[in-house]
Motif scaffolding. Structure first.
Motif, mmCIF file in Angstrom:
data_model
loop_
_atom_site.group_PDB
_atom_site.id
_atom_site.type_symbol
_atom_site.label_atom_id
_atom_site.label_comp_id
_atom_site.label_asym_id
_atom_site.label_seq_id
_atom_site.Cartn_x
_atom_site.Cartn_y
_atom_site.Cartn_z
ATOM 1 N N SER A 1 -6.172 6.046 13.571
ATOM 2 C CA SER A 1 -5.609 7.246 12.977
ATOM 3 C C SER A 1 -6.540 8.413 13.286
ATOM 4 N N SER B 1 -8.304 12.079 12.026
ATOM 5 C CA SER B 1 -8.611 12.908 10.868
ATOM 6 C C SER B 1 -9.746 13.855 11.228
ATOM 7 N N GLU C 1 -4.648 13.425 7.620
ATOM 8 C CA GLU C 1 -4.746 12.270 8.491
ATOM 9 C C GLU C 1 -3.431 12.094 9.244
ATOM 10 N N ASP D 1 -8.685 8.413 5.039
ATOM 11 C CA ASP D 1 -8.859 9.853 5.213
ATOM 12 C C ASP D 1 -7.823 10.669 4.460
ATOM 13 N N SER D 2 -6.564 10.189 4.431
ATOM 14 C CA SER D 2 -5.572 11.002 3.732
ATOM 15 C C SER D 2 -5.791 10.976 2.223
#
Lengths: 345, 329
Positions: free
Chosen positions: A147, A149, A238, B98-99
């Protein structure tokens, strides 16, 4: 003439019903819930549903033409991943990458459009294919695990800050919704969407470039899905392949709840907006009710399950009411014409 | 006429925010919000059980809510709703590191304390991480158990997830180190990856059994490999002769454990993890547990050590034929 006015009044009635539903929801949640009508929560209602709102307004022209686009949620996943790669791996400025993501979305919409209008394949099947294709690409690009970020604060502000008391991204949404509203209701081009949905053959005989105009609807839907992906990434911080999973169905629900006929030909952007607001309030409002219990659990902690259930009830009720008023109107008209006939004879 | 009702309704709607005021929440009780990775997962349902016990002991209110599908935005939305609620502390197991950190940092700036458990967030998004098991603890428990099953001698093999998985390699390193130090008569003959698939694990285990006829034990360090290896041993007719043990959920291995194919399943006590997470969250919220602490008195669990900003649950738990029925995750 009478056909179009009765349709118009039916739609107006449907929209009035939705306004009523929204008012009932607001009163209900304000009475039973905690911290419902407070600034932060009102912001959350919109912040959490902007992506679905975007997909819904862009889905409206597609459905008006009698089509459907199941690929927009997957498109969000793909655009999110592409965006993340452009920023993290290529070092692109997030705003430039955002525009590129929108362009990729338009490109994907173009693929749908070509398959649907040039090869005459059914939209449901084509977009079911790209639904898997786009998500699959996103997962392949990230091997299902990677992912992205670490985006700059200035970019995260789009998803997390307020402008004039409302979430920053809602202003982007207003601009897009206004643009699509003008297109659909105030341009000859956009009005052709309904003509196409009402009768593609008729539209063709009337000289409307059916393939070209239909294509545009899918390209817009793709581009807006790209934009929704960028906004989602800015909110979460993200980018992942599973962004927007299931959003296509939520968007279609808002459109249909808004009174747009799934067969095409009738409906308004305003209706879609009302349908979207009704769902957004429902989703959020249930999370506010912590003093009342259902099945031995506070309502707030089963909010997601309940909102799924109630969305279904709301949608089916709206469809049933719509269908029954239509049947009633037809029956009344028939009775009247019969009465007239018997009077004259 | 229709337009008039429409606008009247809109006007009514517009005045609502001003005519009503928000209710004030009673602040006497500590409110702890516990976020699982997903709500339906039996693992987190068991965490919740422990958390409820802790909340009851503390006289605190516990909110438990989590995503019911794989939408990555859902954890964030739940946290943001809790910020609106004004909870005292959020205790989170992070699905997307991260989110979720974006939302947890928002909570922190709204004055809400944050503790993570099970899966950590970014370090600056929380005060403490309740760490269910250290790599050393897991690795050593695995090899110690294997040693006690085989009489500390003979050949053994490892089935792992992938050869590149950092956490699995860390555990394997601790297995090797401990074996070299404490069990010189044991010999690691092979390490095979199963790509986190049960079928592949079964196939690899079958290959191992024919390649190493003197094999005494198979250690599975990823959860699908435990039932996979067990099935291979069972089909090869080597039940009991080749011991099977590994890291996994008791529920996934119950049948094999009861048949005597799998001797031991190793995992932390999930209920205690939920208990400790809530205890730690409450202590942080009350200011009783602050950065720099080296130990933490966790109610009925006794004193737990704090290493840096990690609160350590302790040694992993060994599930065997004798105790596996008592657990339902």
């Amino acid at each position: 003439m009478s056909q179009s006015t009765s349709l118009k009044s039916l739609l107006a009635r449907h929209e009035a019903v939705l306004v009523l539903v929204i008012i009932v929801e607001v009163v209900f949640f304000q009475t039973l819930g905690r911290n419902f009508l407070v600034g932060r929560n009102i912001s959350n209602v919109f912040r959490h549903s902007v992506e679905i709102g975007l997909l819904a307004v862009a889905m409206t022209p597609v459905i008006l033409t009698g089509g459907i686009d199941l690929s927009v949620g997957s498109m969000m996943g793909l655009c999110a991943v592409l965006f993340g790669m452009m920023v993290n791996s290529l070092g692109l400025d997030p705003w430039v990458a955002g525009l590129a993501a929108i362009a990729f979305g338009a490109l994907g919409g173009g693929l749908n459009a070509v398959l649907i209008t040039r090869l005459n394949l059914p939209p449901l099947i084509v977009t079911l294919g790209t639904f898997s294709l786009f998500r699959g690409l996103a997962e392949a690009l990230t091997k299902g695990a990677e992912s992205y970020s670490g985006f700059p604060q200035s970019f995260l502000a789009l998803g997390n800050s307020n402008i004039a008391g409302l979430p920053a991204q809602i202003w982007v949404f207003f601009a897009v919704a206004a643009g699509i509203w003008v297109l659909v209701h105030h341009t000859t081009f956009g009005r052709s969407f309904r003509a196409i949905g009402f009768s593609p053959e008729g539209a063709r005989y009337a000289g409307i470039p059916v393939a070209r105009n239909t294509s545009l609807a899918y390209v817009i839907a793709g581009a807006v899905a790209g934009l929704a992906a960028v906004i989602l990434v800015s909110r979460l911080g993200e980018a992942r392949a599973n962004a927007g999973i299931g959003y296509e169905l939520l968007a279609i629900t808002a459109v249909v709840l808004g009174g747009v006929s799934i067969f095409g030909g009738s409906g308004t952007v305003g209706g879609t907006l009302l349908g979207w607001v009704a769902l957004a309030i429902l989703n959020n409002g249930l999370t506010r009710i912590s003093d009342y219990r259902i099945m031995d659990q506070p309502v707030a902690s089963v909010a997601r399950e309940l909102s799924g259930l109630l969305t279904g009830v709301l949608l089916l009720a709206a469809l049933a009411i719509g269908a029954s008023t239509k049947t009633l109107a037809v029956r009344r008209a028939r009775k009247q014409s019969l009465a007239q006939k018997s009077a004259t004879s | 006429m229709k337009n008039r009702t429409f606008f009247a309704a809109l006007a009514l709607l517009a005045t609502l925010p001003f005519t009503s005021c928000s209710k004030s929440e009673s602040k006497s009780k500590l409110t702890i919000a516990l976020l699982p990775k997903s709500k339906g997962n039996q693992y987190f349902v068991t965490c919740e059980k422990g958390a409820r016990t802790a909340a009851a002991e503390l006289g605190a209110e516990l909110k438990f809510d989590g995503p019911i599908n794989s939408d990555p935005a859902k954890q964030n939305e739940i946290v943001e709703n809790w910020i609106t609620d004004g909870v005292d502390v959020i205790v989170a197991a992070c699905e997307n590191k991260d989110s979720i950190s974006t939302a947890l940092k928002k909570a922190q700036s709204a004055g809400i304390k944050v503790v993570t458990y099970d899966a950590d967030s970014q370090m600056d998004a929380r005060t403490f991480f309740v760490n269910q098991a250290t790599a050393k603890g897991i690795g050593e428990q695995l090899i110690d158990t294997a040693a006690s099953l085989t009489g500390s001698e003979g050949e053994f093999a490892i089935i792992t997830g992938t050869l590149t998985a950092a956490n699995l390699n860390e555990w394997i390193k601790h297995i090797k180190d401990r074996q070299a130090d404490a069990y010189p008569k044991m010999k690691l003959v092979d390490i095979k990856p199963c790509d986190d698939q049960k079928d592949k694990a079964q196939q690899e285990a079958t290959n191992l059994l024919s390649a190493y006829p003197n094999l005494k034990a198979i250690i599975a360090v990823c959860s699908p490999a435990v039932p996979g290896a067990a099935e291979a041993v069972k089909q090869a007719g080597k039940t009991g002769a080749v011991k099977v043990l590994g890291l996994g959920l008791p529920s996934e291995n119950k049948a094999y454990v009861k048949e005597g194919v799998t001797q031991a399943v190793i995992l932390w006590n999930v209920e205690e993890l939920g208990y400790l997470a809530v205890m730690a969250g409450a202590a942080v919220a009350k200011g009783e547990l602050v950065a720099g602490a080296t130990e933490f008195a966790a109610g009925k669990l006794g004193t737990k050590s704090v290493v840096g900003d990690n609160i350590i649950l302790g040694k992993p738990f060994v599930f065997t034929k004798d105790n596996i029925d008592k657990f339902d995750f």
